[in-house]
Design an enzyme around this catalytic site. Sequence first.
Site, PDB file in Angstrom:
ATOM      1  N   GLY A  85       0.821  -1.215   0.000  1.00  0.00           N
ATOM      2  CA  GLY A  85       0.000   0.000   0.000  1.00  0.00           C
ATOM      3  C   GLY A  85       0.848   1.255   0.000  1.00  0.00           C
ATOM      4  O   GLY A  85       1.749   1.401   0.817  1.00  0.00           O
ATOM      5  N   ALA A  86       0.554   2.154  -0.957  1.00  0.00           N
ATOM      6  CA  ALA A  86       1.303   3.423  -1.048  1.00  0.00           C
ATOM      7  C   ALA A  86       0.390   4.606  -0.745  1.00  0.00           C
ATOM      8  O   ALA A  86       0.388   5.612  -1.446  1.00  0.00           O
ATOM      9  CB  ALA A  86       1.945   3.563  -2.423  1.00  0.00           C
ATOM     10  N   TYR A 139      -0.878   7.067   2.686  1.00  0.00           N
ATOM     11  CA  TYR A 139      -0.066   7.843   3.638  1.00  0.00           C
ATOM     12  C   TYR A 139       0.951   6.968   4.368  1.00  0.00           C
ATOM     13  O   TYR A 139       2.132   7.288   4.442  1.00  0.00           O
ATOM     14  CB  TYR A 139      -0.983   8.500   4.677  1.00  0.00           C
ATOM     15  CG  TYR A 139      -1.620   9.763   4.176  1.00  0.00           C
ATOM     16  CD1 TYR A 139      -0.960  10.973   4.304  1.00  0.00           C
ATOM     17  CD2 TYR A 139      -2.855   9.741   3.566  1.00  0.00           C
ATOM     18  CE1 TYR A 139      -1.529  12.136   3.832  1.00  0.00           C
ATOM     19  CE2 TYR A 139      -3.436  10.894   3.098  1.00  0.00           C
ATOM     20  CZ  TYR A 139      -2.769  12.092   3.240  1.00  0.00           C
ATOM     21  OH  TYR A 139      -3.322  13.243   2.761  1.00  0.00           O
ATOM     22  N   ASN A 146       1.795  -1.506  -4.748  1.00  0.00           N
ATOM     23  CA  ASN A 146       0.560  -0.712  -4.712  1.00  0.00           C
ATOM     24  C   ASN A 146      -0.248  -0.969  -5.981  1.00  0.00           C
ATOM     25  O   ASN A 146       0.308  -1.202  -7.055  1.00  0.00           O
ATOM     26  CB  ASN A 146       0.906   0.787  -4.613  1.00  0.00           C
ATOM     27  CG  ASN A 146      -0.294   1.633  -4.262  1.00  0.00           C
ATOM     28  OD1 ASN A 146      -0.938   1.420  -3.238  1.00  0.00           O
ATOM     29  ND2 ASN A 146      -0.618   2.590  -5.105  1.00  0.00           N
ATOM     30  N   LYS A 147      -1.566  -0.880  -5.805  1.00  0.00           N
ATOM     31  CA  LYS A 147      -2.511  -1.107  -6.897  1.00  0.00           C
ATOM     32  C   LYS A 147      -2.243  -0.245  -8.123  1.00  0.00           C
ATOM     33  O   LYS A 147      -2.437  -0.657  -9.243  1.00  0.00           O
ATOM     34  CB  LYS A 147      -3.890  -0.725  -6.364  1.00  0.00           C
ATOM     35  CG  LYS A 147      -4.977  -1.679  -6.655  1.00  0.00           C
ATOM     36  CD  LYS A 147      -6.258  -1.160  -6.021  1.00  0.00           C
ATOM     37  CE  LYS A 147      -6.978  -2.259  -5.306  1.00  0.00           C
ATOM     38  NZ  LYS A 147      -8.245  -1.872  -4.753  1.00  0.00           N
ATOM     39  N   GLU A 177     -16.975  17.941   4.166  1.00  0.00           N
ATOM     40  CA  GLU A 177     -15.989  18.408   3.169  1.00  0.00           C
ATOM     41  C   GLU A 177     -16.532  18.229   1.749  1.00  0.00           C
ATOM     42  O   GLU A 177     -16.311  19.071   0.878  1.00  0.00           O
ATOM     43  CB  GLU A 177     -14.661  17.673   3.365  1.00  0.00           C
ATOM     44  CG  GLU A 177     -13.973  18.089   4.666  1.00  0.00           C
ATOM     45  CD  GLU A 177     -12.486  17.788   4.718  1.00  0.00           C
ATOM     46  OE1 GLU A 177     -12.059  16.789   4.118  1.00  0.00           O
ATOM     47  OE2 GLU A 177     -11.750  18.565   5.365  1.00  0.00           O
ATOM     48  N   ALA A 217      -5.226  10.508   8.513  1.00  0.00           N
ATOM     49  CA  ALA A 217      -3.921  10.633   7.873  1.00  0.00           C
ATOM     50  C   ALA A 217      -2.870  11.039   8.907  1.00  0.00           C
ATOM     51  O   ALA A 217      -1.716  10.597   8.862  1.00  0.00           O
ATOM     52  CB  ALA A 217      -4.005  11.671   6.765  1.00  0.00           C
ATOM     53  N   GLN A 218      -3.326  11.863   9.843  1.00  0.00           N
ATOM     54  CA  GLN A 218      -2.411  12.333  10.890  1.00  0.00           C
ATOM     55  C   GLN A 218      -1.815  11.149  11.665  1.00  0.00           C
ATOM     56  O   GLN A 218      -0.608  11.096  11.931  1.00  0.00           O
ATOM     57  CB  GLN A 218      -3.211  13.235  11.836  1.00  0.00           C
ATOM     58  CG  GLN A 218      -2.371  14.035  12.762  1.00  0.00           C
ATOM     59  CD  GLN A 218      -3.177  14.969  13.650  1.00  0.00           C
ATOM     60  OE1 GLN A 218      -2.624  15.517  14.562  1.00  0.00           O
ATOM     61  NE2 GLN A 218      -4.430  15.181  13.416  1.00  0.00           N
ATOM     62  N   LYS A 276      -5.843  25.011   6.804  1.00  0.00           N
ATOM     63  CA  LYS A 276      -5.984  23.756   6.050  1.00  0.00           C
ATOM     64  C   LYS A 276      -4.960  23.719   4.905  1.00  0.00           C
ATOM     65  O   LYS A 276      -4.331  22.696   4.646  1.00  0.00           O
ATOM     66  CB  LYS A 276      -7.414  23.669   5.497  1.00  0.00           C
ATOM     67  CG  LYS A 276      -7.759  22.390   4.820  1.00  0.00           C
ATOM     68  CD  LYS A 276      -8.027  21.276   5.795  1.00  0.00           C
ATOM     69  CE  LYS A 276      -8.377  19.988   5.119  1.00  0.00           C
ATOM     70  NZ  LYS A 276      -8.325  18.860   6.029  1.00  0.00           N
TER      71      LYS A 276
END
Length: 401
Positions: A10-11, A13, A37-38, A169, A312-313, A372
């Site tokens: 997985g690529a 975060y 990664n896909k 969002e 993501a943090q 942001k």
Amino acid sequence: MRKPKVIILGAGYGGIITSKELETILNKGEAEVTLINKHDYHYISTQLHKTSAGTAVDEKVALHIADLLKKNVVNFKKGIVDHVDFVNKKVMLENNEIYEYDYLLIALGFDVDTFGIPGVEENAFKIRSFRSSKAIQQHIQEQFNKYNEDGDLSRLTFIVAGAGFTGIEMVGELIDQLPKLCKKYEIPLENTRIVNVEASDSILPFFDQKLIDFTTSYLKKNRVEVVTSTKIVECNKEAVILDNGYQVPARTLIWSGGVRANRLLERWNLQLVKGRIPVDQYLRVKTFEDVFCVGDAAYFEVEENTPLPATAQVAIQQAQVCSSNLVAAIRGNALKPFIYHHKGTVASIGSRAAVGNVFGVKLTGRLASLMKQVIEARYLLVLGGPGLLLKEMFNVKFKKS
Ligand code: FAD
Ligand code: NAD
């Protein structure tokens, strides 16, 4: 001597930041690292609502992995992971290729949870990946196009399920984008509707009241119909059905009702907690010490029955510790426990407003929006240094002019 083999799955975060860190920490030739990664690009998941609405240029959201990993330390393999044999330490891809490992990192991220609600899996749109987000963008444009042929108003009703951070969002981007599409297709804005349906009694449940109030009034000012204390119970191609029996004619349901870990993990004979892989304080999978897991796929318990959130943090901070623990494991050194430092949360409501709580300070409006942008720019700096940041800024300016 045989070099230890490290495989990163997985690529997103978690996977890309671990790869970047390994480029710096590993000595030349110390290990053979492969990132699988896909796709051959890293998509910035935190921007997918913009791709979904069509408010961001693709180059800003999907970045070529080859441009990010340039130091010849990490080999990249485009492929779809299918299975892991944890006993014999092998990763199998869908095309039957097999990769052996000494150390493995699982960073396969999230799937959207649709809770088995009838019709959602088949008919709703999910903000899941760059591709699924492009499909939303294309579908929205198609609805405008077709409306001009058949005048069916349900084509211009856009329902967003859930008023968590993703839902809000997404609504924010629609607020920005619909007027542009109306202008392009010469349709009055009054013909369009944005409906945001939330099961809880408030939007952004559990967020600070001041920030909820600001968001509520911003949405109302921009004609968004906010429906709280109401659940979506079914959807088909032409309508969304609510638990109060009301049917909203709509051709677009964007499902942001929640996330879970990648469903693939369920097929791997691992003991999962709430669909995620339990990890110890060093981010190792509890039953296999040479396997690490970070990000949305990992269940890192902070209190009994309470894991760190899928953000993501968290994924970035875990990747930074995981990379040094991978190297420590290779070198036979002591591993470092992971300690999470929450810096805050900022949610955008389109490009002109946001709400956030950063280091305990509540921000709203343009100031929050600026914050942001700073967070987004900082990620590009971590990912590719000032070069990448400038390239992305240049790309955007170039496209807009
Ligand atoms: P992901 O980013 O999901 O990456 C997983 C990677 O694995 C992907 O590249 C995928 O293609 C790959 N993959 C999956 N399956 C396979 C397979 N079988 N084979 C090969 N590769 C595979 N969090 C924040 O902290 N702040 C925010 O502002 C924020 N905004 C968000 C906005 C939106 C619209 C969404 C949807 C989420 C947002 N989040 C935010 C949450 C954040 O995006 C996730 O927590 C984060 O992406 C998790 O990172 P990850 O590395 O675990 O997984
Ligand atoms: P979420 O679980 O936080 O929110 C989903 C919302 O959908 C909930 O409020 C829930 O009540 C509602 N819902 C569920 N089923 C419903 C139904 N049938 N009908 C109506 N409403 C329904 O999920 P999310 O917003 O996708 O967030 C996922 C993760 O990503 C979280 O950890 C979040 O913090 C993170 N995230 C962060 C940001 C940010 O920091 N700016 C942005 C997006 C996502």
